[in-house]
Design a protein around this motif. Structure first.
Motif, mmCIF file in Angstrom:
data_model
loop_
_atom_site.group_PDB
_atom_site.id
_atom_site.type_symbol
_atom_site.label_atom_id
_atom_site.label_comp_id
_atom_site.label_asym_id
_atom_site.label_seq_id
_atom_site.Cartn_x
_atom_site.Cartn_y
_atom_site.Cartn_z
ATOM 1 N N ILE A 133 21.021 -4.939 -11.789
ATOM 2 C CA ILE A 133 20.727 -4.906 -13.265
ATOM 3 C C ILE A 133 19.506 -6.033 -13.633
ATOM 4 O O ILE A 133 18.915 -5.570 -13.929
ATOM 5 C CB ILE A 133 21.686 -5.954 -14.005
ATOM 6 N N LEU A 134 19.209 -6.020 -12.147
ATOM 7 C CA LEU A 134 18.196 -7.350 -12.207
ATOM 8 C C LEU A 134 16.920 -6.764 -11.729
ATOM 9 O O LEU A 134 15.704 -6.711 -12.063
ATOM 10 C CB LEU A 134 17.998 -8.449 -11.170
ATOM 11 N N PHE A 135 17.025 -5.820 -10.384
ATOM 12 C CA PHE A 135 16.169 -4.633 -10.363
ATOM 13 C C PHE A 135 15.638 -3.732 -11.573
ATOM 14 O O PHE A 135 14.084 -3.312 -11.431
ATOM 15 C CB PHE A 135 16.426 -3.488 -9.435
ATOM 16 N N ARG A 136 17.432 -3.591 -12.394
ATOM 17 C CA ARG A 136 16.730 -2.457 -13.747
ATOM 18 C C ARG A 136 15.676 -2.865 -14.358
ATOM 19 O O ARG A 136 14.380 -3.123 -15.150
ATOM 20 C CB ARG A 136 17.571 -2.179 -14.054
ATOM 21 N N ILE A 137 15.837 -4.851 -14.518
ATOM 22 C CA ILE A 137 15.087 -5.368 -15.079
ATOM 23 C C ILE A 137 13.628 -6.513 -15.118
ATOM 24 O O ILE A 137 12.891 -5.457 -16.025
ATOM 25 C CB ILE A 137 15.723 -6.876 -15.838
ATOM 26 N N ASP A 138 13.648 -5.879 -13.970
ATOM 27 C CA ASP A 138 12.633 -6.092 -13.244
ATOM 28 C C ASP A 138 11.440 -5.015 -13.703
ATOM 29 O O ASP A 138 10.369 -5.034 -13.642
ATOM 30 C CB ASP A 138 12.815 -6.361 -12.105
ATOM 31 N N LYS A 139 12.013 -3.632 -12.966
ATOM 32 C CA LYS A 139 11.349 -2.358 -13.261
ATOM 33 C C LYS A 139 11.088 -1.904 -14.959
ATOM 34 O O LYS A 139 9.670 -2.244 -14.871
ATOM 35 C CB LYS A 139 12.044 -1.407 -12.619
ATOM 36 N N ARG A 140 11.827 -2.499 -15.475
ATOM 37 C CA ARG A 140 11.225 -2.377 -17.851
ATOM 38 C C ARG A 140 9.950 -3.595 -17.552
ATOM 39 O O ARG A 140 9.431 -2.903 -18.166
ATOM 40 C CB ARG A 140 12.712 -3.205 -18.248
ATOM 41 N N LYS A 141 10.105 -4.370 -17.320
ATOM 42 C CA LYS A 141 9.222 -5.196 -17.671
ATOM 43 C C LYS A 141 7.903 -5.383 -16.056
ATOM 44 O O LYS A 141 6.648 -5.123 -17.350
ATOM 45 C CB LYS A 141 9.949 -7.040 -17.284
ATOM 46 N N ALA A 142 8.090 -4.463 -14.837
ATOM 47 C CA ALA A 142 6.925 -3.864 -15.174
ATOM 48 C C ALA A 142 6.097 -2.658 -15.733
ATOM 49 O O ALA A 142 5.207 -2.880 -15.215
ATOM 50 C CB ALA A 142 7.123 -3.656 -13.441
ATOM 51 N N VAL A 143 6.656 -1.713 -16.097
ATOM 52 C CA VAL A 143 6.436 -1.122 -16.832
ATOM 53 C C VAL A 143 5.979 -1.452 -18.577
ATOM 54 O O VAL A 143 4.763 -0.840 -18.580
ATOM 55 C CB VAL A 143 7.930 -0.001 -17.067
ATOM 56 N N LYS A 144 6.589 -2.453 -18.584
ATOM 57 C CA LYS A 144 5.670 -2.729 -19.948
ATOM 58 C C LYS A 144 5.501 -4.396 -19.814
ATOM 59 O O LYS A 144 3.866 -4.603 -20.693
ATOM 60 C CB LYS A 144 6.511 -3.412 -20.685
ATOM 61 N N HIS A 145 4.254 -4.044 -18.341
ATOM 62 C CA HIS A 145 3.290 -5.143 -18.233
ATOM 63 C C HIS A 145 3.938 -7.073 -18.404
ATOM 64 O O HIS A 145 2.962 -7.533 -19.369
ATOM 65 C CB HIS A 145 1.604 -5.062 -18.622
ATOM 66 N N GLN A 146 5.657 -6.946 -18.875
ATOM 67 C CA GLN A 146 5.344 -8.613 -19.406
ATOM 68 C C GLN A 146 6.254 -9.050 -17.907
ATOM 69 O O GLN A 146 5.811 -9.513 -16.632
ATOM 70 C CB GLN A 146 7.201 -7.768 -19.558
ATOM 71 N N ARG A 147 6.320 -10.441 -17.955
ATOM 72 C CA ARG A 147 6.419 -11.592 -16.884
ATOM 73 C C ARG A 147 7.285 -10.946 -16.038
ATOM 74 O O ARG A 147 8.612 -10.437 -17.151
ATOM 75 C CB ARG A 147 6.977 -12.681 -17.484
#
Length: 85
Positions: free
Chosen positions: A14-28
């Motif tokens: 789940i952490l990898f999924r969240i981090d990928k989503r944040k990377a795509v959205k240019h978030q922290r």
């Protein structure tokens, strides 16, 4: 022990999924140290699946080296535990 390892793997996935989503959205992002810590604590399968399914961190050489080192440490631990128990 099985349930603890399974839980850690699910959390790491789940952490990898969240981090990928944040990377795509240019978030922290989630720090690499957090991802690698969960991997070290037994979330290797969750991390590997997260890397493959979400195509996340697979081109980051530095991360892959650290990930591989963790896998080697875990393999050595399992070997030594089996040999001396």
């Amino acid at each position: 022990m099985f349930y603890v390892i399974a839980f850690i793997n699910i959390i790491n996935f789940i952490l990898f999924r969240i981090d990928k989503r944040k990377a795509v959205k240019h978030q922290r992002r989630i720090p690499e140290s957090t991802l690698l810590s969960f991997t070290f604590l037994g979330g290797t399968l969750g991390a590997l699946l997260g890397m493959i399914v979400f195509r996340h961190k697979i081109s980051k050489r530095n991360f892959l080296i650290k990930f591989g080192f963790i896998v080697l440490i875990q393999a050595a631990f399992i070997y030594l535990y089996g040999k001396y128990s």
